[in-house]
Design a protein around this motif. Structure first.
Motif, PDB file in Angstrom:
ATOM      1  N   THR A   3      -1.981   8.964  -4.143  1.00  0.00           N
ATOM      2  CA  THR A   3      -2.620  10.251  -4.464  1.00  0.00           C
ATOM      3  C   THR A   3      -2.031  11.338  -3.568  1.00  0.00           C
ATOM      4  OG1 THR A   3      -4.471   9.631  -3.040  1.00  0.00           O
ATOM      5  CG2 THR A   3      -4.824   9.438  -5.408  1.00  0.00           C
ATOM      6  N   GLY A   4      -1.692  10.959  -2.335  1.00  0.00           N
ATOM      7  CA  GLY A   4      -1.067  11.930  -1.435  1.00  0.00           C
ATOM      8  C   GLY A   4       0.358  12.234  -1.856  1.00  0.00           C
ATOM      9  N   GLU A  36       0.849  -1.180   0.000  1.00  0.00           N
ATOM     10  CA  GLU A  36       0.000   0.000   0.000  1.00  0.00           C
ATOM     11  C   GLU A  36       0.889   1.235   0.000  1.00  0.00           C
ATOM     12  OE1 GLU A  36      -2.529   0.720   3.399  1.00  0.00           O
ATOM     13  OE2 GLU A  36      -3.229   2.604   2.523  1.00  0.00           O
ATOM     14  N   ASP A  51       0.249   5.580  -0.255  1.00  0.00           N
ATOM     15  CA  ASP A  51      -0.696   6.678  -0.424  1.00  0.00           C
ATOM     16  C   ASP A  51      -0.249   7.481  -1.639  1.00  0.00           C
ATOM     17  OD1 ASP A  51      -2.302   8.879  -0.267  1.00  0.00           O
ATOM     18  OD2 ASP A  51      -1.434   9.649   1.600  1.00  0.00           O
ATOM     19  N   ARG A  79      -7.651  11.465   4.152  1.00  0.00           N
ATOM     20  CA  ARG A  79      -7.702  11.213   2.715  1.00  0.00           C
ATOM     21  C   ARG A  79      -7.207   9.807   2.400  1.00  0.00           C
ATOM     22  NH1 ARG A  79      -3.434  13.655   0.646  1.00  0.00           N
ATOM     23  NH2 ARG A  79      -2.611  11.608   1.144  1.00  0.00           N
ATOM     24  N   ARG A  80      -6.154   9.403   3.094  1.00  0.00           N
ATOM     25  CA  ARG A  80      -5.601   8.056   2.870  1.00  0.00           C
ATOM     26  C   ARG A  80      -6.645   6.981   3.046  1.00  0.00           C
ATOM     27  NH1 ARG A  80      -0.257   5.835   5.562  1.00  0.00           N
ATOM     28  NH2 ARG A  80      -0.869   4.052   4.316  1.00  0.00           N
ATOM     29  N   LEU A 114      -8.993   8.977  -6.229  1.00  0.00           N
ATOM     30  CA  LEU A 114      -8.959   7.666  -5.593  1.00  0.00           C
ATOM     31  C   LEU A 114     -10.375   7.128  -5.785  1.00  0.00           C
ATOM     32  CD1 LEU A 114      -7.899   5.418  -3.748  1.00  0.00           C
ATOM     33  CD2 LEU A 114      -8.350   6.854  -1.786  1.00  0.00           C
TER      34      LEU A 114
END
Ligand SMILES: Cc1ncc(C[n+]2csc(CCOP(=O)(O)OP(=O)(O)O)c2C)c(N)n1
Lengths: 538, 156
Positions: free
Chosen positions: A116-117, A112, A114, B24-25, A128
């Motif tokens: 998009t972050g 995993e 993040d 957001r995650r 997302l």
């Protein structure tokens, strides 16, 4: 009902996607499974970063978003440099990443990331996807956002369970995003002011940037300049916006540019910037711009206007549209004094063809190379000294010059050349890189062989990270550190190991004949040029 | 379930994006997010309202606690806090409707703060539930625009 993965493939087909550059993994397996049944061709690269660069080369030639695809976690993070590179140069990409199952998000499960972050500063927009029903709309929006306004990369992160969800596919309607309505047409009042300013100027000068290509405005730029008789300089991203041998073209400006281009900037009384960011590399110091120079800034992105130089007439819109608008307004043709002056200065410039005691002369070589290649060839320059030699000395007549201008990403040239060739197989595509950068992307020789991509590769071999060595020589009292590439392989042997014919030269005496042999050869060919490590960039 | 989180954080750039990034995650949408200065200029107070699974929120909370910039953070239970929302609402007010709008406004403890020939702007300060009810009450007249702050909350 179809699956999310089916819906993705169908949406991509609806967008007219023909090629995807990618690298698989567990979280994109549902999508790959469905992709295998589609007409869309998948190009397996050897590193995810190059999927992004290849999509970028493709997009720049095809004039529509390039598509790349990777798995979650490391696949996605490997893509970030390519997203950043595309973002800085405003290249439209749609990047699809797999993601872990949505119910596991945020738990740091296996692979995993993040993304998009992490990619937030390097994307124009990102999604997302939480529900398969949204896929058709999101994919349509992504292509719209990537390719309109100021183009850029858009990321779609799709959890593996969403790819398996069932949905009723409905074709999405027109994209209508409330907060996103790029201005295309120039404001009529500003167009009038432009014409007036041109009429009142004595030494107007156009500075063309990469925005000319984004707007597909090469033809309009040439017409406009010829109609009013205004000379042109370009940024590195703008090379080829008009043919480099055009009588009105004075060269590339900036830190590594031509003196006459920089002088022209400081002497002109009206500078017309079109689709150019004028970053620190382009204009050494804003002070270089003459005190009395008035600036017209035409850009699709209002945030660029006035960012680096203060502006006299700002015009927001598409370069193609605005040039057309200005041409249809009344503007007088300028006298030939000023263009004539620059033309005569330009005619006195002699490209450096002097022989070197050791190795080839890289400046003369790239000039010769681009001169011998077909008029419409695509020249992909990497980063380092070789980029500067290329930008300052190559001839782009009807073709394109592709390079990583904003980010200066080593390793861009070969994957970008692969993408460019697949976008337009009839063109001759050459990638010119240093031996440092070559060792960052040489695994793509595998991609080239697997998919029969025919590109020409020139490696400038100086056994050093040349540009950094030069900085150390000039600014750090010659304290050479961490720039020696001892241990590098025999590059021709590497090529031959892939079955790619290769040759190495170390003198200009054989350059012409070697280039001819490379061009004559049908299929990929690699030419190594030995260059003296003390050769300077300028 | 709805959660009201109250955090005391360093007053530095980037804090809000670090905090919101953790939501957001998870793919969580934040209902409201308020930041303001406090009695001590070194710190800011964030009040965040978010819908989510209790276990997940507890986990996000412990991840938030780990952040350098978070001094303290708490999931405040409804019975142990006072909380309010501020609402501005611009309601269509034809001549025939005006009186009735004002009567309703009075009944809801809302004040008229601006009037024009076509509309009234009302202001109300109340709990989140009562503000939501109020909005329903004004809907039939025609709401031109509304804006509300997020929840500000303080522990008793
Ligand atoms: C990915 C990346 N890492 C580091 C740099 C910094 N850098 C700029 S030029 C350069 C040297 C490039 O060496 P080489 O590819 O051999 O080309 P040369 O300068 O010798 O022509 C380096 C390391 C960069 N631009 N990109």
């Amino acid at each position: 009902m179809i699956t999310g993965a089916d819906a993705i493939v169908r949406s991509l087909e609806n967008e007219g996607v023909e090629i995807i550059f990618g690298y698989p993994g567990a979280t994109v397996c549902p999508l790959y499974d469905k992709l295998s049944k589609s007409k869309i061709k998948h190009i397996l690269v050897r590193h995810e970063q190059h999927a992004g660069h290849a999509a970028s080369g493709y997009a720049r030639i095809k004039q529509r978003p390039g598509v790349c695809m990777t798995t979650s976690g490391p696949g996605a993070t490997n893509l970030i440099t390519a997203l950043g590179t595309a973002y800085m140069d405003s290249i439209p990409l749609v990047a699809i990443t797999g993601q872990v199952s949505s119910d596991l998000l945020g738990r740091d499960v296996f692979q995993e990331a993040d993304i998009t972050g992490a990619a937030e500063p390097f994307t124009k927009y990102s999604y997302l996807v939480k529900c398969a029903d949204d896929l058709p709309r999101i994919i349509k929006e992504a292509f719209h956002i990537a390719s309109t306004g100021r183009p850029g990369p858009v990321l779609i992160d799709i959890p593996v369970n969403v790819q398996n969800q069932k949905l009723e596919y409905t074709t999405p309607g027109e994209v209508n995003l409330r907060g996103y309505k790029p201005t295309i047409k120039g404001h009529a009042g500003q167009i009038k002011r432009i014409c007036k300013a041109i009429n009142n100027s004595e030494k107007p000068l156009i500075c063309a940037g990469g925005g000319i290509f984004a707007a597909n405005a090469q033809k309009e730029l040439k017409q406009f300049a010829e109609m009013i008789n205004i000379p042109i300089v370009s940024t590195m991203m703008g090379i080829g916006a008009v043919p480099t041998d055009h009588p009105l073209y004075a060269g590339m400006l900036g830190m590594h540019g031509k003196n006459i281009a920089n002088q022209a900037i400081s002497e002109s009384d009206l500078l017309i910037l079109i689709g150019a960011r004028v970053s620190d590399r382009a204009v050494l110091l804003p002070a270089n711009v003459g005190n009395n120079t008035k600036i017209i800034h035409i850009d699709i992105d209002p945030a660029e206007i006035g960012k680096n130089l203060s502006t006299f007439i700002p015009v927001v819109g598409d370069a193609n549209q605005i040039l057309t608008q200005v041409m249809s307004a009344q503007t007088e043709r300028k006298s030939d004094d000023w263009p004539g002056l620059l033309r005569s200065k330009k005619s006195k410039i002699k490209i450096d063809y002097n022989p070197r005691k050791f190795g080839i002369n890289p400046k003369g070589f790239v000039n010769l190379l681009s001169g011998m290649l077909p008029n419409d060839h695509i020249y992909c320059a990497d980063v380092g000294q070789n980029q500067i030699w290329s930008a300052a000395n190559c001839q782009i007549r009807q073709g394109r010059f592709l390079t990583s201008g904003g980010m200066g990403t080593m390793g861009y040239s070969i994957p970008a050349a692969i993408g460019a060739k697949l976008a337009d197989p009839d063109k001759t595509v050459v990638a010119v890189c240093g031996d440092g950068a070559f060792q960052m992307n040489m695994m793509e020789l595998g991609t080239i062989c697997q998919h029969n991509v025919d590109i020409k590769i020139v490696v400038m071999k100086n056994n050093k990270l040349g540009l950094v060595k030069e900085i150390q020589r000039n600014s750090y009292k010659d304290n050479e550190i961490a720039v020696d590439l001892t241990g590098s392989p025999d590059i021709t042997a590497i090529a031959k190991a892939y079955g790619i014919p290769a040759r190495s030269i170390d003198s200009m005496d054989v350059a012409e004949e070697a280039i001819a042999e490379m061009i004559r050869h049908k299929g990929t060919y690699l030419l190594v040029c030995t260059v003296d490590e003390n050769e300077s960039s300028m | 379930m709805k959660h009201v989180l109250s955090a005391l954080v360093n007053n530095t750039p980037g804090v809000t994006s670090r905090v919101s990034g953790l939501f957001r995650r998870r793919g969580y949408n934040i209902d409201s997010f308020i930041g303001s200065s406090t009695e001590d200029e070194r710190f800011s107070r964030l009040t965040i309202v978010v819908q989510g699974d209790d276990i997940v929120i507890a986990q996000v909370l412990s991840q938030l606690e780990k952040l350098e910039d978070i001094i303290s953070i708490e999931d405040i239970r409804p019975e142990s806090m006072i909380s309010k929302v501020l609402l501005f609402i611009k309601v269509k007010a034809e001549v025939a409707d005006r009186l009735s709008i004002i009567v309703v406004a009075n009944a809801c403890n809302a004040r008229v703060i601006e009037m024009s020939k076509d509309y009234l702007i009302l202001e109300a300060l109340d709990t989140e539930d009562r503000i939501s009810d109020m909005i329903e009450v004004f809907k039939p007249y025609g709401i031109i625009e509304l804006v509300k702050t997020g929840v500000v909350a303080m522990k008793r």
